[in-house]
Design a protein around this motif. Structure first.
Motif, PDB file in Angstrom:
ATOM      1  N   HIS A 194      26.553  41.711  12.207  1.00  0.00           N
ATOM      2  CA  HIS A 194      26.675  41.995  10.779  1.00  0.00           C
ATOM      3  C   HIS A 194      25.554  42.900  10.347  1.00  0.00           C
ATOM      4  O   HIS A 194      24.404  42.762  10.777  1.00  0.00           O
ATOM      5  N   SER A 195      25.875  43.861   9.472  1.00  0.00           N
ATOM      6  CA  SER A 195      24.892  44.780   8.910  1.00  0.00           C
ATOM      7  C   SER A 195      24.190  45.523  10.051  1.00  0.00           C
ATOM      8  O   SER A 195      24.849  46.112  10.892  1.00  0.00           O
ATOM      9  N   ILE A 196      22.857  45.456  10.119  1.00  0.00           N
ATOM     10  CA  ILE A 196      22.189  46.187  11.196  1.00  0.00           C
ATOM     11  C   ILE A 196      22.536  45.603  12.563  1.00  0.00           C
ATOM     12  O   ILE A 196      22.448  46.288  13.586  1.00  0.00           O
ATOM     13  N   GLY A 197      22.970  44.338  12.585  1.00  0.00           N
ATOM     14  CA  GLY A 197      23.464  43.766  13.830  1.00  0.00           C
ATOM     15  C   GLY A 197      24.741  44.443  14.305  1.00  0.00           C
ATOM     16  O   GLY A 197      25.006  44.524  15.509  1.00  0.00           O
ATOM     17  N   GLY A 198      25.565  44.930  13.364  1.00  0.00           N
ATOM     18  CA  GLY A 198      26.746  45.689  13.731  1.00  0.00           C
ATOM     19  C   GLY A 198      26.393  47.036  14.309  1.00  0.00           C
ATOM     20  O   GLY A 198      27.027  47.518  15.257  1.00  0.00           O
ATOM     21  N   SER A 199      25.364  47.667  13.735  1.00  0.00           N
ATOM     22  CA  SER A 199      24.860  48.913  14.315  1.00  0.00           C
ATOM     23  C   SER A 199      24.338  48.657  15.718  1.00  0.00           C
ATOM     24  O   SER A 199      24.557  49.450  16.643  1.00  0.00           O
ATOM     25  N   GLY A 240      28.001  47.296   8.703  1.00  0.00           N
ATOM     26  CA  GLY A 240      26.669  47.819   8.967  1.00  0.00           C
ATOM     27  C   GLY A 240      26.638  49.322   9.125  1.00  0.00           C
ATOM     28  O   GLY A 240      27.475  49.907   9.824  1.00  0.00           O
ATOM     29  N   THR A 241      25.684  49.976   8.465  1.00  0.00           N
ATOM     30  CA  THR A 241      25.449  51.403   8.689  1.00  0.00           C
ATOM     31  C   THR A 241      25.085  51.637  10.147  1.00  0.00           C
ATOM     32  O   THR A 241      24.336  50.856  10.747  1.00  0.00           O
ATOM     33  N   PHE A 242      25.605  52.705  10.736  1.00  0.00           N
ATOM     34  CA  PHE A 242      25.215  53.085  12.093  1.00  0.00           C
ATOM     35  C   PHE A 242      23.863  53.802  12.021  1.00  0.00           C
ATOM     36  O   PHE A 242      23.786  54.992  11.713  1.00  0.00           O
ATOM     37  N   THR A 297      35.403  47.683   1.062  1.00  0.00           N
ATOM     38  CA  THR A 297      36.023  48.934   0.623  1.00  0.00           C
ATOM     39  C   THR A 297      35.149  49.640  -0.406  1.00  0.00           C
ATOM     40  O   THR A 297      35.319  50.830  -0.652  1.00  0.00           O
ATOM     41  N   SER A 298      34.200  48.923  -0.987  1.00  0.00           N
ATOM     42  CA  SER A 298      33.344  49.532  -1.998  1.00  0.00           C
ATOM     43  C   SER A 298      32.294  50.460  -1.392  1.00  0.00           C
ATOM     44  O   SER A 298      31.913  51.459  -1.995  1.00  0.00           O
ATOM     45  N   PHE A 299      31.845  50.151  -0.172  1.00  0.00           N
ATOM     46  CA  PHE A 299      30.753  50.926   0.434  1.00  0.00           C
ATOM     47  C   PHE A 299      31.187  51.652   1.694  1.00  0.00           C
ATOM     48  O   PHE A 299      30.692  52.728   1.999  1.00  0.00           O
ATOM     49  N   GLY A 350      33.271  57.636   1.618  1.00  0.00           N
ATOM     50  CA  GLY A 350      32.479  56.845   0.685  1.00  0.00           C
ATOM     51  C   GLY A 350      30.989  57.032   0.851  1.00  0.00           C
ATOM     52  O   GLY A 350      30.507  57.998   1.462  1.00  0.00           O
ATOM     53  N   GLU A 351      30.257  56.040   0.345  1.00  0.00           N
ATOM     54  CA  GLU A 351      28.810  56.180   0.237  1.00  0.00           C
ATOM     55  C   GLU A 351      28.110  56.201   1.587  1.00  0.00           C
ATOM     56  O   GLU A 351      27.104  56.879   1.770  1.00  0.00           O
ATOM     57  N   ASP A 352      28.649  55.477   2.555  1.00  0.00           N
ATOM     58  CA  ASP A 352      28.018  55.445   3.873  1.00  0.00           C
ATOM     59  C   ASP A 352      28.746  56.391   4.818  1.00  0.00           C
ATOM     60  O   ASP A 352      29.741  56.035   5.433  1.00  0.00           O
ATOM     61  N   GLY A 353      28.235  57.600   4.932  1.00  0.00           N
ATOM     62  CA  GLY A 353      28.885  58.602   5.769  1.00  0.00           C
ATOM     63  C   GLY A 353      28.816  58.312   7.251  1.00  0.00           C
ATOM     64  O   GLY A 353      29.535  58.943   8.038  1.00  0.00           O
ATOM     65  N   SER A 354      27.981  57.332   7.668  1.00  0.00           N
ATOM     66  CA  SER A 354      27.877  57.057   9.101  1.00  0.00           C
ATOM     67  C   SER A 354      29.179  56.495   9.663  1.00  0.00           C
ATOM     68  O   SER A 354      29.463  56.656  10.849  1.00  0.00           O
ATOM     69  N   TRP A 355      29.983  55.841   8.811  1.00  0.00           N
ATOM     70  CA  TRP A 355      31.268  55.327   9.295  1.00  0.00           C
ATOM     71  C   TRP A 355      32.263  56.461   9.503  1.00  0.00           C
ATOM     72  O   TRP A 355      33.022  56.436  10.463  1.00  0.00           O
ATOM     73  N   ASP A 356      32.266  57.469   8.634  1.00  0.00           N
ATOM     74  CA  ASP A 356      33.144  58.624   8.844  1.00  0.00           C
ATOM     75  C   ASP A 356      32.770  59.349  10.136  1.00  0.00           C
ATOM     76  O   ASP A 356      33.647  59.705  10.929  1.00  0.00           O
ATOM     77  N   ARG A 357      31.477  59.556  10.336  1.00  0.00           N
ATOM     78  CA  ARG A 357      31.039  60.254  11.550  1.00  0.00           C
ATOM     79  C   ARG A 357      31.300  59.405  12.788  1.00  0.00           C
ATOM     80  O   ARG A 357      31.738  59.921  13.824  1.00  0.00           O
TER      81      ARG A 357
END
Length: 395
Positions: A248-253, A273-275, A295-297, A302-309
């Motif tokens: 979860h969160s940084i643990g997901g990264s 988690g942000t990557f 879905t909010s973040f 959306g706000e966290d572009g690391s998921w798109d990349r």
């Protein structure tokens, strides 16, 4: 890094845990009242196996602690939840110790008169329980920044009841109130390093170091559970050919970072988690990966572009699932603790606690069943009428 993202790391994690342990009157004054549940236990596991648990203290003598070098070699605390036999001795394991809860309270100066509010929560895991017969896949679990491994207990218990060995890890000096041998309750030195970073670039460097350091931690745990002299007496039931990393969160990264560093890990899950170590253009070697978040973040564009990349670079089977109405902590025990203690921490969350628990358990288990056991799970094929909150993204 945005201010919101900063709050979703160290500050949010620490405040959430401290408020959960605080007296109800204090928490309600800060967050608004919520009806307390009449029960004081985690949701019951849904699988056919009883659950056992054993706690391990592991030390990696090849690495110094990155946050407190004078502490010496890198230390980890690991809760191993596993499928158990129906009968046998063993007390029910506590959710968290009173001593750990006291440190959580003291961190934000919210008082120390109710640490038992956390430590008295009942789990469904028995200590000293005999392992079930068979061979089971292994799941490595890493919690959010500042959160102890206890915040993933409900998911760990459910997976163990379904036939997985689950190793949840406390990374030294990366969680508030993590208990280590000798009566030591470690503070979150890594959180302090992130919070005192002079700028966003420096803070991100700290958080990337957390993610990659945790990858080394999880690989070491894998060594100690499946190597020639395993640290866990029940390790013979682990099928070392079927291993996943999730967090979860940084643990997901860290789950993605572990896959990048260790080919033994066959699949991975990032829960909201942000990557911080971004998925490279070369991908993860065609191994399956699932992103499960808000879905909010974490929406496309959306706000966290690391998921798109990250999505563009994932080169194997992949899913990007959003849960409408969820919050950052929806994929942990925190919604359950809120309900049990009569506290509302995130008023933007509109999905019920029961639905948060059911969705997280169902989709994580479906992913692991499909990719570690080879059982096709239609739940992962597309939107399901029974789960209208779950959005399948395919940018």
């Amino acid at each position: 890094m945005t201010i919101r993202l900063r709050r979703r790391t160290a500050v949010a994690a620490l405040a959430t845990l401290a408020m959960l342990a605080a007296p109800a009157a204090t928490a309600q004054a800060l967050s608004g009242p919520a009806p307390a549940s009449t029960t004081r236990e985690l949701p019951r596991p849904t699988g056919p196996y009883p659950v056992g648990v054993e706690v391990l203290h592991l030390t990696d003598h090849d690495r110094a602690d990155p946050w407190v070098p004078e502490a010496g070699d890198r230390e980890l605390m690991v809760s191993v939840h596993y499928p158990a036999r129906p009968a046998g001795p063993g007390a029910t394991a506590p959710y968290i110790s009173t001593e750990e809860a006291e440190v959580i309270l003291a961190r934000l100066q919210l008082g120390d008169d109710a640490p038992a509010r956390l430590s008295s929560l009942a789990t469904h895991s028995r200590t000293a329980a005999k392992t079930a017969r068979g061979r089971f896949p292994l799941v490595l679990l890493s919690p959010g920044f500042g959160n102890p491994r206890a915040t993933l207990t409900s998911l760990a218990e459910d997976l163990a009841s379904r036939g997985y060995v689950v190793a949840s890890v406390d990374h030294a000096y990366e969680a508030i109130g993590a208990a280590f041998p000798g009566g030591r309750i470690l503070e979150c030195a890594a959180c302090d390093a992130a919070e005192t970073a002079p700028d966003d670039a420096a803070e991100r460097e700290v958080l990337e170091s957390v993610a990659t350091g945790r990858a080394a931690d999880l690989s070491f745990v894998l060594d100690r559970l499946t190597g020639p002299r395993p640290a866990w007496t029940g390790s013979r039931v682990i099928d070392r050919r079927r291993v996943a990393a999730a967090g979860h969160s940084i643990g997901g990264s860290a789950a993605a970072s572990t896959m990048l560093a260790d080919r033994r890990v066959d699949a991975g899950i990032n829960m909201d988690g942000t990557f911080f170590e971004e998925v490279p253009a070369s991908g993860l070697g065609e191994r399956p990966f699932m992103m499960l978040g808000t879905t909010s973040f974490h929406s496309p564009g959306g706000e966290d572009g690391s998921w798109d990349r990250g999505w563009r670079h994932l080169d194997g089977w992949k899913r990007w699932l959003g849960v409408e109405g969820s919050g950052h902590s929806s994929f942990t025990d925190i919604p359950v603790l809120e309900e049990r203690l009569g506290v509302t921490l995130d008023p933007t969350v509109t999905i019920s606690t029961d639905r948060q628990v059911r969705i997280t358990r169902a989709y994580v288990a479906a992913f692991l069943d499909q990719h570690l056991r080879g059982h096709h799970r239609p739940l992962l094929d597309g939107p399901a009428p029974g789960n209208p909150e779950v959005v399948f993204n395919s940018p």
